[in-house]
Design a protein around this motif. Structure first.
Motif, PDB file in Angstrom:
ATOM      1  N   ASN A 227      39.846  34.990  45.827  1.00  0.00           N
ATOM      2  CA  ASN A 227      40.432  35.497  47.077  1.00  0.00           C
ATOM      3  C   ASN A 227      40.868  34.350  47.982  1.00  0.00           C
ATOM      4  O   ASN A 227      41.934  34.407  48.597  1.00  0.00           O
ATOM      5  CB  ASN A 227      39.418  36.370  47.816  1.00  0.00           C
ATOM      6  CG  ASN A 227      39.313  37.763  47.216  1.00  0.00           C
ATOM      7  OD1 ASN A 227      40.157  38.180  46.430  1.00  0.00           O
ATOM      8  ND2 ASN A 227      38.260  38.475  47.571  1.00  0.00           N
TER       9      ASN A 227
ATOM     10  N   LYS B  80      47.166  43.497  48.676  1.00  0.00           N
ATOM     11  CA  LYS B  80      47.978  42.601  47.854  1.00  0.00           C
ATOM     12  C   LYS B  80      49.089  43.285  47.064  1.00  0.00           C
ATOM     13  O   LYS B  80      49.853  42.617  46.402  1.00  0.00           O
ATOM     14  CB  LYS B  80      47.084  41.795  46.913  1.00  0.00           C
ATOM     15  CG  LYS B  80      46.251  40.793  47.690  1.00  0.00           C
ATOM     16  CD  LYS B  80      45.240  40.078  46.857  1.00  0.00           C
ATOM     17  CE  LYS B  80      44.331  39.267  47.764  1.00  0.00           C
ATOM     18  NZ  LYS B  80      43.182  38.739  47.076  1.00  0.00           N
TER      19      LYS B  80
ATOM     20  N   GLY C  36      37.646  43.562  43.522  1.00  0.00           N
ATOM     21  CA  GLY C  36      36.902  42.300  43.584  1.00  0.00           C
ATOM     22  C   GLY C  36      35.684  42.354  44.496  1.00  0.00           C
ATOM     23  O   GLY C  36      34.544  42.187  44.047  1.00  0.00           O
TER      24      GLY C  36
END
Ligand SMILES: Nc1ncnc2c1ncn2[C@@H]1O[C@H](COP(=O)(O)OP(=O)(O)OP(=O)(O)O)[C@@H](O)[C@H]1O
Ligand SMILES: [Mg+2]
Length: 233
Positions: A129, A182, A192
């Motif tokens: 990230n 994203k 994630g």
């Protein structure tokens, strides 16, 4: 945040089911890749070995999500050197991005006995990230600090980058499954931090998005330093 908690529990059940179903195909991929890796010429063999090792890691992750405890690779504690662990996680996610890594491990705690695979997955996700957030910025950098809080007997691991930081919405929803800013073309599934959240709790720790004073994102993970305080022992 009771309803948030309930949502997490429901999603935990979902992930448990998914993880269980993933076990079988993963195992065939692993066996087939291993078998094929000894046959063909060199370039293909390398790729098959990689497929095998990645499938093995997925298998470990599945085991961890299922809460399989002692005896599995995922939650087994091993002695690690923080510096090496951080460097290798960074190398695994950096790709060809230009981002500098700064590490600071407090004196006297260079080595630790922790669930290595879980910590690795956590760090890799946070570092990925950070790398993505700082891409294309001048002086892109990520700082990882490890300290020992002697009052609570916890390692405090913080990952800070100099990207744009979390948006207000992302800060609130970051740990939700499938929440991503994203977009589909930028390889974001939004799983994630969701997986990270569950792993941190599984090893008896906690995680927070800190209100970084400076610009950028800062995530703080705390894990028990005393092996006997981990729930899966
Ligand atoms: N270091 C960071 N800086 C700024 N925003 C972040 C950072 N880390 C996470 N976020 C925000 O939190 C969201 C969720 O992160 P998460 O890691 O769960 O999913 P993702 O990175 O979008 O996709 P995936 O990890 O599945 O590839 C991100 O889409 C982003 O908006
Ligand atoms: Mg991510």
């Amino acid at each position: 945040q009771l309803s948030q908690r309930r949502k997490m529990d429901a999603l935990g059940t979902l992930v448990g089911g998914l993880a269980h179903e993933l076990g079988t195909p993963l195992n065939s991929i692993l066996l087939l890749a291993d078998a094929a890796a000894v046959e063909p010429p060199e370039p293909a063999r390398k790729k098959l070995q990689l497929i095998g090792s990645q499938a093995r890691r997925c298998g470990d992750l599945v085991a961890l999500l299922l809460g399989y405890s002692s005896g599995t690779a995922a939650s087994q504690s091993r002695e690690i050197r923080w510096e090496e662990l951080i460097q290798s996680c960074f190398a695994a996610v950096k790709g060809d991005a230009s981002v500098a890594l700064f590490t600071e491990v407090a004196p006297g705690i260079e080595t630790a006995v922790v669930p290595e695979l879980a910590i690795r997955q956590i760090l890799e996700n946070l570092l990925r990230n950070a790398v993505q957030a700082t891409q294309g910025r001048p002086q892109a950098g990520v700082r990882v600090q490890v300290e020992l809080d002697r009052d609570t007997d916890e390692y405090e691991i913080s990952v800070q980058d100099n990207g744009p930081g979390f948006s207000e919405e992302a800060r609130e929803r970051a740990f939700e499954a499938f929440f991503t800013t994203k977009g589909p073309l930028r390889q974001g599934t939004g799983l994630g931090l969701y997986v990270v959240y569950h792993m941190v709790h599984q090893i008896g720790g906690r995680i927070s998005i800190s209100d970084a004073m400076e610009q950028g994102a800062k995530i703080v993970v705390r894990v028990p330093a005393d092996d006997s305080k981990r729930p899966d022992r």
